[in-house]
Design a protein around this motif. Sequence first.
Motif, PDB file in Angstrom:
ATOM      1  N   ASP A  20      -6.459  -1.544   4.243  1.00  0.00           N
ATOM      2  CA  ASP A  20      -5.044  -1.533   3.425  1.00  0.00           C
ATOM      3  C   ASP A  20      -4.988  -3.054   3.373  1.00  0.00           C
ATOM      4  N   LYS A  55      -1.606   4.583   3.132  1.00  0.00           N
ATOM      5  CA  LYS A  55      -2.402   3.754   4.247  1.00  0.00           C
ATOM      6  C   LYS A  55      -3.519   4.781   4.615  1.00  0.00           C
ATOM      7  N   VAL A 104       0.863  -1.356  -0.006  1.00  0.00           N
ATOM      8  CA  VAL A 104       0.060   0.191  -0.066  1.00  0.00           C
ATOM      9  C   VAL A 104       0.888   1.188   0.114  1.00  0.00           C
TER      10      VAL A 104
END
Length: 281
Positions: free
Chosen positions: A246, A240, A237
């Motif tokens: 996520d 976040k 990711v």
Amino acid sequence: MFTFRFLVLLALAATPALAQKPAKLKYPTPDANQIYDAVEQPAVPKGGPAGYAQYLETHQKYPTAALQAKQEGTVNVSFVVEKNGSVGEVKVVHSVAPLLDAEAVRVIQSAPRWTPAHQRGVAVRQRVTAPVSFVLAPGSGETVEVPTNLTASTQPLPPGAVAAAPGTTSVIGTTANGTAIIRPEKSAQPVGGNVAFFSWIAANQRYPDLARKRHMQAKVPVEFTVQPDGSLTDVRVVQKHGSGMDEEAVRLIKASPKWEPALYQGRPIKQKMQLPVIFQL
């Protein structure tokens, strides 16, 4: 005498006018060569409008030079659906870029035959305008790293090309560890196109309970590498958002179907990509 004539005239006046039959109106036969813009029964592409749009998306070949120049947009193409369903007189009415215009014309010409238009029960020619959209997937045309042995037969790097700093890339040159950096001839893309990929994401998404309770919505940007075999690795990711989104975004990318890998000199190579995973209540 006067009375007789009066009765005759009165009788004639009272007689229904049946001597003349009403003329039947005949619609003119459509001109065999006339091109209609509007008809009673318009021409229909194979698979309907949705199927035709899907065909245009999956059969277009993004020109390499346009990809590298990050050219995108919608080309409007005008054409005539002939009485036998074939397509002719194809021309661009809204241009984006020469290479994209040419590809839009090509994909329209290569499409399956249509069901022709009909006017008063007779097949006629109809002019149709269709949009052909070219949309760059995030990461398209960006630099990628390939093993040096894959580029052994290519031209050497130009004089003055310097190594890129660790952790960075350049359009042309080498990385700090000597790996060549190139642009792919064809960027990696989902099998079936972006629409099919995002539809799969939406259908298989498990909205995190915590995010749902908090009424959170977000676009979680995820970076990953499309390997030469089409598998997706190195998933992370980029920004976040928390509340379980996520982790779910990473899970979806890892579980998604394989992609069509990037190509260089006709051979598959790996390419880094970045796409958003959308969470929407």
